[in-house]
Design a protein around this motif. Structure first.
Motif, mmCIF file in Angstrom:
data_model
loop_
_atom_site.group_PDB
_atom_site.id
_atom_site.type_symbol
_atom_site.label_atom_id
_atom_site.label_comp_id
_atom_site.label_asym_id
_atom_site.label_seq_id
_atom_site.Cartn_x
_atom_site.Cartn_y
_atom_site.Cartn_z
ATOM 1 N N LYS A 1 31.474 59.726 49.228
ATOM 2 C CA LYS A 1 30.503 59.282 50.138
ATOM 3 C C LYS A 1 29.471 60.190 50.422
ATOM 4 C CE LYS A 1 33.096 55.304 52.085
ATOM 5 N NZ LYS A 1 33.504 54.848 53.325
ATOM 6 N N ALA B 1 30.146 60.983 56.901
ATOM 7 C CA ALA B 1 29.999 60.290 55.829
ATOM 8 C C ALA B 1 31.523 59.881 55.069
ATOM 9 C CB ALA B 1 29.331 61.199 54.595
ATOM 10 N N ASP B 2 32.292 60.905 55.484
ATOM 11 C CA ASP B 2 33.694 61.076 54.690
ATOM 12 C C ASP B 2 34.850 60.456 55.725
ATOM 13 O OD1 ASP B 2 33.853 63.104 56.540
ATOM 14 O OD2 ASP B 2 34.773 64.292 55.127
#
Length: 114
Positions: free
Chosen positions: A70, A4-5
């Motif tokens: 995120k 996600a990151d």
């Protein structure tokens, strides 16, 4: 969660394999899930199971000691997907994050939530 990151940290991978071991998932299946993007397509039907799943995801998000926005949004998305009341989701995720930061055992977290 681990992508996600935009950065896959070794700590995240190690922790996922550890979680897989705790749940009886083979390393090969964990590896396949990582390669496929790890999208959650099914989840526990009971409330405790959904909370445990979110708590595990929260611990994954924090394992590299760098919570990306995120990752936090993804946790909220999963909480909504799991059927939690959207009005409480942001605060609920904060509770999970704080508990994970403090390494609160899951059973203690459940007691706090009740």
């Amino acid at each position: 969660m681990i992508v996600a990151d935009g950065n896959v940290d070794q700590k995240e991978l190690s922790f996922l394999y550890q979680l897989g071991d705790e749940y009886g998932v083979s390393k090969a299946d964990v590896h396949d899930a990582i390669l496929s993007g790890g999208n959650i397509t099914s989840f526990p039907q009971d409330q405790i199971g959904r909370i445990r799943h979110l708590y595990d995801l929260t611990r994954v998000a924090l394992i590299d000691e760098n919570l990306h926005e995120k990752e936090k949004l993804l946790l909220c998305d999963y909480a909504n997907l799991f059927g939690f009341n959207p009005e409480i989701v942001p605060d609920f995720i904060e509770v999970l994050l704080q508990s994970a930061r403090e390494n609160v055992p899951f059973n203690d977290l459940i007691k706090q939530l009740n």
